[in-house]
Design an enzyme around this catalytic site. Sequence first.
Site, PDB file in Angstrom:
ATOM      1  CG  HIS A  62     -40.862  14.498 -21.463  1.00  0.00           C
ATOM      2  ND1 HIS A  62     -40.886  14.711 -20.096  1.00  0.00           N
ATOM      3  CD2 HIS A  62     -41.239  13.207 -21.636  1.00  0.00           C
ATOM      4  CE1 HIS A  62     -41.287  13.601 -19.484  1.00  0.00           C
ATOM      5  NE2 HIS A  62     -41.501  12.667 -20.394  1.00  0.00           N
ATOM      6  CD  GLN A  67     -37.587   5.849 -21.287  1.00  0.00           C
ATOM      7  OE1 GLN A  67     -38.255   6.242 -22.228  1.00  0.00           O
ATOM      8  NE2 GLN A  67     -38.047   5.852 -20.036  1.00  0.00           N
ATOM      9  NE  ARG A  88     -45.333   0.869 -16.225  1.00  0.00           N
ATOM     10  CZ  ARG A  88     -45.994   1.253 -15.122  1.00  0.00           C
ATOM     11  NH1 ARG A  88     -46.030   2.524 -14.775  1.00  0.00           N
ATOM     12  NH2 ARG A  88     -46.623   0.386 -14.379  1.00  0.00           N
ATOM     13  CE1 TYR A 127     -37.988   6.050 -14.449  1.00  0.00           C
ATOM     14  CE2 TYR A 127     -38.539   8.062 -15.615  1.00  0.00           C
ATOM     15  CZ  TYR A 127     -38.392   6.687 -15.598  1.00  0.00           C
ATOM     16  OH  TYR A 127     -38.649   5.962 -16.725  1.00  0.00           O
ATOM     17  CG  HIS A 211     -43.186   9.120 -12.831  1.00  0.00           C
ATOM     18  ND1 HIS A 211     -44.304   8.439 -13.249  1.00  0.00           N
ATOM     19  CD2 HIS A 211     -42.214   8.827 -13.719  1.00  0.00           C
ATOM     20  CE1 HIS A 211     -44.021   7.758 -14.353  1.00  0.00           C
ATOM     21  NE2 HIS A 211     -42.756   7.983 -14.656  1.00  0.00           N
ATOM     22  NE  ARG A 214     -49.644   6.426 -14.685  1.00  0.00           N
ATOM     23  CZ  ARG A 214     -48.491   6.262 -15.302  1.00  0.00           C
ATOM     24  NH1 ARG A 214     -47.679   5.276 -14.992  1.00  0.00           N
ATOM     25  NH2 ARG A 214     -48.108   7.081 -16.257  1.00  0.00           N
ATOM     26  CG  HIS A 248     -44.852  11.388 -17.191  1.00  0.00           C
ATOM     27  ND1 HIS A 248     -43.998  10.585 -16.466  1.00  0.00           N
ATOM     28  CD2 HIS A 248     -44.183  11.723 -18.319  1.00  0.00           C
ATOM     29  CE1 HIS A 248     -42.859  10.445 -17.128  1.00  0.00           C
ATOM     30  NE2 HIS A 248     -42.930  11.121 -18.247  1.00  0.00           N
ATOM     31  CD  GLU A 251     -47.385   8.305 -22.070  1.00  0.00           C
ATOM     32  OE1 GLU A 251     -46.999   8.324 -20.884  1.00  0.00           O
ATOM     33  OE2 GLU A 251     -46.626   8.087 -23.032  1.00  0.00           O
ATOM     34  CG  HIS A 285     -46.965  11.981 -22.277  1.00  0.00           C
ATOM     35  ND1 HIS A 285     -46.363  12.059 -23.500  1.00  0.00           N
ATOM     36  CD2 HIS A 285     -46.053  11.417 -21.450  1.00  0.00           C
ATOM     37  CE1 HIS A 285     -45.134  11.567 -23.413  1.00  0.00           C
ATOM     38  NE2 HIS A 285     -44.913  11.181 -22.188  1.00  0.00           N
ATOM     39  CG  ASP A 336     -41.278  10.510 -23.638  1.00  0.00           C
ATOM     40  OD1 ASP A 336     -40.578  10.028 -22.749  1.00  0.00           O
ATOM     41  OD2 ASP A 336     -42.513  10.353 -23.664  1.00  0.00           O
TER      42      ASP A 336
HETATM   43  C1  NGQ Z   1     -41.339   7.012 -18.086  1.00  0.00           C
HETATM   44  N1  NGQ Z   1     -42.541   7.256 -20.175  1.00  0.00           N
HETATM   45  O1  NGQ Z   1     -41.348   7.393 -16.928  1.00  0.00           O
HETATM   46  O2  NGQ Z   1     -40.304   6.762 -18.677  1.00  0.00           O
HETATM   47  C2  NGQ Z   1     -42.671   6.880 -18.810  1.00  0.00           C
HETATM   48  C3  NGQ Z   1     -43.168   5.477 -18.711  1.00  0.00           C
HETATM   49  C4  NGQ Z   1     -44.752   5.459 -16.778  1.00  0.00           C
HETATM   50  C5  NGQ Z   1     -43.578   7.764 -20.826  1.00  0.00           C
HETATM   51  N2  NGQ Z   1     -44.642   8.029 -20.128  1.00  0.00           N
HETATM   52  C6  NGQ Z   1     -43.458   5.001 -17.340  1.00  0.00           C
HETATM   53  N3  NGQ Z   1     -43.547   8.000 -22.109  1.00  0.00           N
HETATM   54  O3  NGQ Z   1     -45.348   6.423 -17.246  1.00  0.00           O
HETATM   55  O4  NGQ Z   1     -45.171   4.850 -15.786  1.00  0.00           O
HETATM   56 ZN    ZN Z   2     -41.729  10.756 -19.940  1.00  0.00          ZN
END
Ligand code: NGQ
Ligand code: ZN
Length: 479
Positions: A62, A67, A88, A127, A211, A214, A248, A251, A285, A336
């Site tokens: 992952h 990031q 975030r 993404y 993603h 959500r 995901h 988490e 997660h 991640d």
């Molecule tokens: C991400 N990262 O997409 O980069 C996510 C945060 C989210 C992690 N979940 C954003 N660690 O989940 O909405």
């Molecule tokens: Zn992630």
Amino acid sequence: MKTQVLHAANAWLPDGWASDVRIEVEGGRWLAGALLDVRADAGAVEAEPIDGWVLPGMPNLHSHAFQRAMSGLAERRGPADDSFWTWREVMYAFASRVGPDDLRAIASQLYVEMLKSGYTHVCEFHYLHLQPDGRPYADPAAMALALVDAAQETGIGLTLLPTLYMTGGFDGRPLAERQRRFGHGVDGFLRLVERLRMLEDARVRVGVALHSLRAVPADALRAVFDGLAALPPARSGLPVSMMPIHIHIAEQVGEVEDCLAVRGARPVAWLLDHAPVDARWCLVHATHIDADETRRLAATGAVAGLCPTTEANLGDGLFPLREYLDAGGIIGIGSDSHISVSPVEDLRWLEYGQRLVTRQRNVAADATRPSTGETLFAQALLGGARASGLAIGRLQGGDAALPSVGARADLVVLDDTSPLLAGRTSANLLDTWIFAGNAPLVRDVMVNGEWVVRGFRHRDEARIAARYRAVVTRLMNSA
Ligand code: NGQ
Ligand code: ZN
């Protein structure tokens, strides 16, 4: 085709350590597997001696490569209570400044760091599709192709996971302004997947990611699976039915509560009831799972994608590791957000989190394999390969659940002259590396039969680091 022959003093085979191992590589793959007792046919072919401890390269299941360049920028207390959700916002602000050339430079630096720490493959959960203003790039795959370039120039293996991101929450609200770069309709998403599948080769594999629950409404989930089934075979010839699928899943506690409120079930339970979850799936997660979800998830053969340093950094919570392993569940590790880039640190913290809550020791190990380091390492190889959708992560053979494209010749060599390893034997080598290794021990790294790190140096690290410095300095100054 020329055969490379290596003679390893010590090598980690699927059943554990073996000494005097002859390893043959042809066309980037293990040829005959490893033959024990090289002395029996000594002199047959000139072999390259490898001193040191030879391990399969670790897949990193992952990654959000961009990031890496913001690691350390979200560690200051903000005006509101700091949480995953405030982190975030920092991440969104940073993401809005990264273009394709920036992404290429950041990802290449990250992949050099991964290779030097012992990762030989990475799954990119990608993404950042659109321009910052929400319009597509002239080439809609521009950002994805930057990641492919970075993998190619560094030599790491890549599973590219173009990610479907449609809504800003379980209630189906539209994406917020700062999420606009991520958006897709199902059709546009399928076209991107189809296009990227034409890039598949020995080092590049293409899967899909959703993603999160959500971000993907229930009817879109169904439409994606119908659409995927109609895609033509990939360039590699691998069928859609073998593509890795990542999501995901659970988490944050708030995410579990929202899912219960809107969809009437916890996220993992909902997914298991509404999607064909099997060994192709990686649930990243799967932190918040109850006893029933633990048992059900383990039974699917899907991989729980654990990212212990990021999950600690973001204040997520702890995965029920012992219960899940007892149920026969498969795990793998990912870095991640890249707050840390090290399989050693992620495996160590996977165990330490459990020790801290259970007030016990050696939680991941069991009676059949008493070494905690070996248990974690073997588990993460298996789950990492499965999540990558490739026969990697082992010095011979292949996983029956994976495409039989042959096991790719990926290995790392630990420096046996390090003081840390003095007096160590195969019985305690991995435990010492994973729990006590802070200075780098990865001396050489091979991917697809090619040496990419030798004598602790990546073949192109100076140029890649200089380009990264210039890009990140400019991104910081433009904030
Ligand atoms: C991400 N990262 O997409 O980069 C996510 C945060 C989210 C992690 N979940 C954003 N660690 O989940 O909405
Ligand atoms: Zn992630």
